[in-house]
Write an enzyme that holds these catalytic residues in place. Structure first.
Site, short mmCIF file in Angstrom:
data_model
loop_
_atom_site.label_atom_id
_atom_site.label_comp_id
_atom_site.label_asym_id
_atom_site.label_seq_id
_atom_site.Cartn_x
_atom_site.Cartn_y
_atom_site.Cartn_z
N ASP A 173 42.33 33.32 34.83
CA ASP A 173 41.86 33.93 33.72
C ASP A 173 42.99 35.67 33.57
OD1 ASP A 173 39.95 35.97 32.59
OD2 ASP A 173 38.41 35.89 34.33
N HIS A 177 36.15 31.03 44.11
CA HIS A 177 35.17 31.20 43.59
C HIS A 177 35.76 33.08 43.39
CE1 HIS A 177 32.58 29.32 45.61
NE2 HIS A 177 34.04 29.05 46.17
N HIS A 178 36.49 32.87 42.01
CA HIS A 178 37.35 33.96 41.49
C HIS A 178 37.00 35.48 41.34
CE1 HIS A 178 37.03 32.13 37.65
NE2 HIS A 178 36.97 33.11 37.03
N LYS A 179 35.73 35.75 41.47
CA LYS A 179 35.22 36.75 40.40
C LYS A 179 34.41 36.46 41.80
CE LYS A 179 35.88 36.54 35.51
NZ LYS A 179 34.71 36.27 33.92
N ASN A 180 34.25 37.06 42.89
CA ASN A 180 33.87 37.05 43.99
C ASN A 180 34.17 38.48 44.62
OD1 ASN A 180 32.80 37.44 46.89
ND2 ASN A 180 31.99 34.61 46.51
#
Length: 289
Positions: A136, A101-104
């Protein structure tokens, strides 16, 4: 039947169900039974301000189901600090969540809270960054956290070569250009008093540093003239230096000639410079920027 209601460890806790506004709520959220049960037990222990190993496990269970629950992250951090848990181990556990969940945002805020209580940056943190950027390279949350980390542990000197390696791999990486600006100029600012945009905050920047940045950026422009990022960066450095664009007129003119309409139309990044220069026939700079 439920994971917590059937557990002897939790048999003395009376769960507090969510109140959606009475027996016939207008817009009740359709939670899973597992999530609803776990949250009911969390409300109960939070009401008692219980901070224990079992509650720590409960927060982990809920985060696995809903990693965006800000309150759960905050309570988990409080438990870790009060119980004096191994915070490096918490980071290792957090890595597995961040990869998925790297964009949390909540995950990165929690990481910052935990890292703020660790006196020395773990060596594994750099390899973790490599994994995240491989996933990313322009993740805003990762870059924001890295900037905080650089300031927290005073990594200014070692960070510049790292940024240069990123730009060498991809000179069009606008996130890396933004980070370079931070590394070069933010070390001379106090974030509680001013931003790195304030000219009075940059009095300690050596003239040699500004000249170095100008030459570095010009070289990057020569590699990819259509790349907007270094043009913007160079404009900013010149402003920090207290100089206008006039001194770069010769450099910009090698890419376009204002007298040739086709070149002006295609090469907008550098023709906008020429247009903004005082001696130009066109002065509508503010409208363009």
């Amino acid at each position: 039947m439920g994971k917590y209601s059937d557990s002897e460890e939790w048999e003395h806790i009376i769960p507090i169900p969510q109140d959606d506004g009475g027996p016939n709520p207008l817009a009740a959220i359709a939670y899973t039974e597992e999530y609803s049960e776990a949250m009911s037990y969390l409300r109960a222990v939070m009401a008692k301000n219980e901070k224990s190993d079992r509650v720590l496990g409960l927060t982990e269970d809920i985060i696995q189901m809903n990693p965006a629950h800000y309150t759960v992250w905050l309570y988990r951090a409080d438990i870790l600090l009060e119980l004096q848990k191994n915070l490096v181990q918490e980071l290792e556990w957090l890595n597995t969540i961040a990869i998925r969940h790297h964009k949390n945002f909540q995950i990165w805020h929690h990481r910052q809270v935990i890292m703020s209580h660790i006196p020395t940056m773990p060596s594994s943190e750099l390899s973790f960054f490599a994994r995240m950027f491989a996933k990313d390279a322009k993740n805003y949350h990762v870059w924001s956290y890295r900037q905080w980390l650089v300031r927290r542990f005073s990594l200014w000197d070692s960070e510049l070569p790292y940024v240069e390696s990123l730009l060498q791999s991809d000179v069009r990486n606008n996130s890396a250009w933004n980070h370079r600006w931070f590394v070069v100029f933010a070390r001379h600012t106090n974030p509680e008093k001013h931003s790195i945009k304030n000219d009075d905050a940059d009095s300690r920047v050596e003239p040699e540093t500004l000249e170095r940045e100008i030459e570095y950026t010009k070289a990057a422009i020569l590699m990819a003239p259509q790349n907007q990022s270094p043009w913007n960066y160079l404009r900013g450095v010149l402003r920090k230096q207290g100089k206008g664009l006039e001194g770069m007129k010769g450099f910009a003119e090698q890419f376009a000639d204002l007298e040739k309409e086709d070149e002006v139309r295609v090469a907008m990044h550098w023709t906008s410079w020429l247009i903004c220069m005082p001696k130009s026939k066109k002065r509508n700079c503010q409208a363009r920027h």
